[in-house]
Design a protein around this motif. Structure first.
Motif, short mmCIF file in Angstrom:
data_model
loop_
_atom_site.label_atom_id
_atom_site.label_comp_id
_atom_site.label_asym_id
_atom_site.label_seq_id
_atom_site.Cartn_x
_atom_site.Cartn_y
_atom_site.Cartn_z
N GLN A 72 9.28 0.12 3.53
CA GLN A 72 8.61 -1.10 3.97
C GLN A 72 8.59 -2.10 2.83
O GLN A 72 8.31 -1.75 1.69
CB GLN A 72 7.17 -0.81 4.40
N LEU A 73 8.91 -3.34 3.15
CA LEU A 73 8.81 -4.45 2.22
C LEU A 73 7.73 -5.38 2.73
O LEU A 73 7.80 -5.87 3.86
CB LEU A 73 10.15 -5.20 2.14
N GLU A 74 6.70 -5.60 1.93
CA GLU A 74 5.68 -6.60 2.21
C GLU A 74 5.88 -7.71 1.19
O GLU A 74 6.08 -7.43 0.01
CB GLU A 74 4.28 -6.02 2.06
N PHE A 75 5.87 -8.96 1.64
CA PHE A 75 6.07 -10.05 0.69
C PHE A 75 5.14 -11.21 1.00
O PHE A 75 4.70 -11.40 2.13
CB PHE A 75 7.53 -10.52 0.68
N THR A 76 4.83 -11.94 -0.07
CA THR A 76 3.99 -13.14 0.03
C THR A 76 4.76 -14.29 -0.58
O THR A 76 5.35 -14.15 -1.66
CB THR A 76 2.66 -12.94 -0.71
N ALA A 89 4.42 -11.54 5.12
CA ALA A 89 5.09 -10.85 6.21
C ALA A 89 5.51 -9.47 5.71
O ALA A 89 5.41 -9.18 4.52
CB ALA A 89 6.30 -11.64 6.69
N ALA A 90 5.96 -8.64 6.63
CA ALA A 90 6.44 -7.31 6.27
C ALA A 90 7.65 -6.98 7.14
O ALA A 90 7.76 -7.45 8.27
CB ALA A 90 5.35 -6.27 6.48
N VAL A 91 8.53 -6.17 6.59
CA VAL A 91 9.68 -5.67 7.33
C VAL A 91 9.86 -4.21 6.95
O VAL A 91 9.63 -3.83 5.80
CB VAL A 91 10.96 -6.51 7.06
N SER A 92 10.19 -3.38 7.94
CA SER A 92 10.38 -1.95 7.70
C SER A 92 11.80 -1.56 8.05
O SER A 92 12.40 -2.10 8.98
CB SER A 92 9.40 -1.14 8.55
#
Length: 128
Positions: A72-76, A89-92
């Motif tokens: 999982q990548l969570e980014f701001t 947002a986040a992408v898995s």
């Protein structure tokens, strides 16, 4: 955690595939973590449900036989010259069917210029 400032602004200064603009003030913080199988599968299914107004994500098809961990990548994103406030947002990701294509994000030697390779940055010695 990856904290990025000073992103080069070029002729195609956009943040994503939708053409979201950016400025020299762009600041991105990325956090990566491993997810167990059930959490990765649930995140992928939730993401697909939320994308229904755009159609399914045309990305890589997950391998139904793989029951291991996901990523999982969570980014701001902050850019006070473009946005009124930070957004996140986040992408898995789950292991795909077939090969996972290698992509160099820096200048992407494979794919952005059809028929032409671009020299990706290299280091004289490893960072660690």
């Amino acid at each position: 955690m990856i904290d990025t400032l000073g992103v080069k602004i070029g002729p195609f200064a956009m943040l994503d595939m939708y053409g979201t603009p950016r400025s020299p003030a762009l600041h991105v913080v990325e956090r990566y973590r491993l997810l167990d199988y059930e959490a990765a599968k649930e995140a992928e299914e939730r993401g697909q449900r939320e994308l229904t107004r755009f159609g399914r994500d045309p990305g890589l098809v997950p391998n139904p036989s793989y029951k291991g961990k996901g990523l999982q990548l969570e980014f701001t994103v902050e850019d006070n010259s473009i946005f009124t406030g930070p957004w996140s947002a986040a992408v898995s990701y789950r292991r795909p069917l077939g090969e996972w294509p290698e992509v160099a994000c820096a200048e992407n030697a494979n794919g952005h210029l059809p028929g032409r390779r671009v020299a990706a940055p290299t280091a004289d010695k490893p960072d660690f």
